[in-house]
Design a protein around this motif. Sequence first.
Motif, mmCIF file in Angstrom:
data_model
loop_
_atom_site.group_PDB
_atom_site.id
_atom_site.type_symbol
_atom_site.label_atom_id
_atom_site.label_comp_id
_atom_site.label_asym_id
_atom_site.label_seq_id
_atom_site.Cartn_x
_atom_site.Cartn_y
_atom_site.Cartn_z
ATOM 1 N N PHE A 114 0.834 -1.215 0.000
ATOM 2 C CA PHE A 114 0.000 0.000 0.000
ATOM 3 C C PHE A 114 0.862 1.256 0.000
ATOM 4 N N TRP A 115 1.848 1.312 0.913
ATOM 5 C CA TRP A 115 2.656 2.521 1.022
ATOM 6 C C TRP A 115 3.628 2.668 -0.148
ATOM 7 N N SER A 116 4.040 1.549 -0.731
ATOM 8 C CA SER A 116 4.889 1.632 -1.928
ATOM 9 C C SER A 116 4.104 2.224 -3.093
ATOM 10 N N VAL A 117 2.869 1.742 -3.280
ATOM 11 C CA VAL A 117 2.011 2.286 -4.332
ATOM 12 C C VAL A 117 1.678 3.748 -4.033
ATOM 13 N N ALA A 118 1.436 4.054 -2.755
ATOM 14 C CA ALA A 118 1.121 5.433 -2.373
ATOM 15 C C ALA A 118 2.281 6.367 -2.706
ATOM 16 N N PHE A 119 3.521 5.879 -2.503
ATOM 17 C CA PHE A 119 4.687 6.710 -2.827
ATOM 18 C C PHE A 119 4.757 6.966 -4.330
ATOM 19 N N GLU A 120 4.523 5.924 -5.134
ATOM 20 C CA GLU A 120 4.516 6.092 -6.594
ATOM 21 C C GLU A 120 3.438 7.087 -7.018
ATOM 22 N N LEU A 121 2.263 6.973 -6.419
ATOM 23 C CA LEU A 121 1.170 7.896 -6.758
ATOM 24 C C LEU A 121 1.494 9.320 -6.337
ATOM 25 N N PHE A 122 2.193 9.455 -5.213
ATOM 26 C CA PHE A 122 2.613 10.783 -4.754
ATOM 27 C C PHE A 122 3.567 11.417 -5.769
ATOM 28 N N VAL A 123 4.546 10.617 -6.219
ATOM 29 C CA VAL A 123 5.496 11.118 -7.217
ATOM 30 C C VAL A 123 4.756 11.479 -8.510
ATOM 31 N N THR A 161 10.064 15.743 -19.702
ATOM 32 C CA THR A 161 9.687 15.116 -20.964
ATOM 33 C C THR A 161 9.067 13.744 -20.677
ATOM 34 N N ASP A 162 8.430 13.177 -21.702
ATOM 35 C CA ASP A 162 7.834 11.849 -21.506
ATOM 36 C C ASP A 162 8.879 10.829 -21.063
ATOM 37 N N ARG A 163 10.053 10.907 -21.664
ATOM 38 C CA ARG A 163 11.125 9.972 -21.291
ATOM 39 C C ARG A 163 11.564 10.182 -19.849
ATOM 40 N N ALA A 164 11.689 11.435 -19.430
ATOM 41 C CA ALA A 164 12.110 11.733 -18.058
ATOM 42 C C ALA A 164 11.075 11.221 -17.046
ATOM 43 N N VAL A 165 9.805 11.384 -17.395
ATOM 44 C CA VAL A 165 8.742 10.907 -16.502
ATOM 45 C C VAL A 165 8.808 9.394 -16.341
ATOM 46 N N LEU A 166 9.035 8.684 -17.428
ATOM 47 C CA LEU A 166 9.135 7.223 -17.358
ATOM 48 C C LEU A 166 10.326 6.792 -16.496
ATOM 49 N N VAL A 167 11.449 7.497 -16.654
ATOM 50 C CA VAL A 167 12.635 7.166 -15.846
ATOM 51 C C VAL A 167 12.351 7.405 -14.362
ATOM 52 N N ILE A 168 11.699 8.510 -14.050
ATOM 53 C CA ILE A 168 11.383 8.832 -12.653
ATOM 54 C C ILE A 168 10.444 7.782 -12.042
ATOM 55 N N LEU A 169 9.388 7.452 -12.799
ATOM 56 C CA LEU A 169 8.366 6.549 -12.255
ATOM 57 C C LEU A 169 8.802 5.094 -12.204
ATOM 58 N N PHE A 170 9.594 4.663 -13.178
ATOM 59 C CA PHE A 170 9.892 3.233 -13.271
ATOM 60 C C PHE A 170 11.338 2.865 -12.947
ATOM 61 N N ILE A 171 12.178 3.868 -12.683
ATOM 62 C CA ILE A 171 13.556 3.576 -12.263
ATOM 63 C C ILE A 171 13.879 4.257 -10.935
ATOM 64 N N CYS A 172 13.738 5.575 -10.902
ATOM 65 C CA CYS A 172 14.152 6.317 -9.699
ATOM 66 C C CYS A 172 13.266 6.005 -8.488
ATOM 67 N N PRO A 174 11.091 3.416 -7.906
ATOM 68 C CA PRO A 174 11.258 2.033 -7.413
ATOM 69 C C PRO A 174 12.606 1.810 -6.734
ATOM 70 N N ALA A 175 13.667 2.457 -7.239
ATOM 71 C CA ALA A 175 14.980 2.312 -6.602
ATOM 72 C C ALA A 175 14.959 2.851 -5.179
ATOM 73 N N CYS A 176 14.272 3.973 -4.982
ATOM 74 C CA CYS A 176 14.147 4.539 -3.623
ATOM 75 C C CYS A 176 13.359 3.617 -2.711
ATOM 76 N N ILE A 177 12.305 3.013 -3.239
ATOM 77 C CA ILE A 177 11.496 2.078 -2.441
ATOM 78 C C ILE A 177 12.326 0.859 -2.050
ATOM 79 N N LEU A 178 13.070 0.318 -3.019
ATOM 80 C CA LEU A 178 13.913 -0.855 -2.744
ATOM 81 C C LEU A 178 14.987 -0.531 -1.706
#
Length: 430
Positions: A255-264, A284-295, A297-301
């Motif tokens: 829940f809190w991992s998803v909440a963090f992604e939604l916050f970002v 940019t679209d590419r920057a948004v994808l990097v933030i949401l799917f790399i940066c 998740p890396a912080c959550i891990l």
Amino acid sequence: MLLLPRNIWRSLISTPQSCAATAFVAFFLLAIQYFRVKAAHDPSSLFFDYRTAYERPYSEIRTKQADAFIAQAGNGPQPKASTNPSLCICAGGVQRYGARYFRTMIGSLLEGLSEKERSDILLVPFIGNVDPNDHQAYKEAWLHNVADHILIYSNETVSAEDQERLRGMENPGGHFEKGLFDWIFMLKGCMNSTADYYVLVEDDALAMDGWYSRTKAALKTIEDSPLYGNSIYLRLFYNTGLQGWNSEYWPYYVFWSVAFELFVLGIIYLLRSSKIKKANEFLTDRAVLVILFICAPACILLYFAAGRITIYSPSSGVYPMNHHACCSQAFVFPAEQVPPLVDFYNEKRVGYRDSLLEEYSDARDMTRWAITPSVVQHVGSKSSKEDAESHEPTDKYGRTVAQNIWNFQFEQWDAKELRREHLHPISEGE
């Protein structure tokens, strides 16, 4: 990075996006190095270092202090309890093979106590062998010099029939049942006193310098709590290894991992919807994808890799601990809670005393407390049953179950600071 070829370095900072990515990677690597140090003693962390985590810097010092006290106590009678002590301590167990924890445990409870502190304690060492002479300490002068009363199985305390049954339990395979019988006997040993609290300590425990003042301060805090009336015990030791990311809470973590992604995602949406030109150019679209799917998740891990104890390290004090606490090394019970607990144990007759205690508390929704950091350590690695260790499985570090019953924070106590503090004890109101 300064050692990288110039063309690579330029590419890393050629655009705002690449510059931000480079900064993130640098920050992430620094965070990893930080947690390698910070979380080295956190068994729930990916950075846990078993080579240093199980070192015993404070336990070794405290053991020497305790043993020195016992050596001196053998020379003559020692101070005893007053006529109205507030604590009754029943401490002990059966003879161990290849180890002498009992004398060190008693020494750690007494060493450093002021006259006033000692007078507030009714010390009742327990010799768990049916024939007390089978326990080495019973034949030594120091035990009789320090004890207010020695609790043993005798014709006055246990019937001849029960004594015979207990002798059978001392044979291989019978220790499981006898452990609960011993526990009941120890509780009853304090029920004959007028103390407000009963402290049960196992023989493979080690108390820190200043445990008394911290315990009294914790009890005062509990007494002032609205939860006091339904409190069953104060735990002086708990196993740190059970305080991690426990699997039954996985929905909470998700829940809190998803909440963090939604916050970002929400922050990104607000910035892209704003009239801030630079924000729109950066995201940019590419920057948004990097933030949401790399940066993100890396912080959550990294958050979970750092370990729960590191992330949620509690400040010193006393807190409710109703779950994931082990084991039975040291408890403080309010006197009025003991008789019904003894009745419950007598009804059960067989079982692990700490597991049964949790069953009893859960059924009545009772509050369980613990001191943080722990004021008692579990130092036992030798069983009460000869050669039992040779059959006990080990973990990936080559440590047995008994050796892993450990409080890592206990070893961080500073012996010199504790001795200075003991000269100016924590008041009961703090």
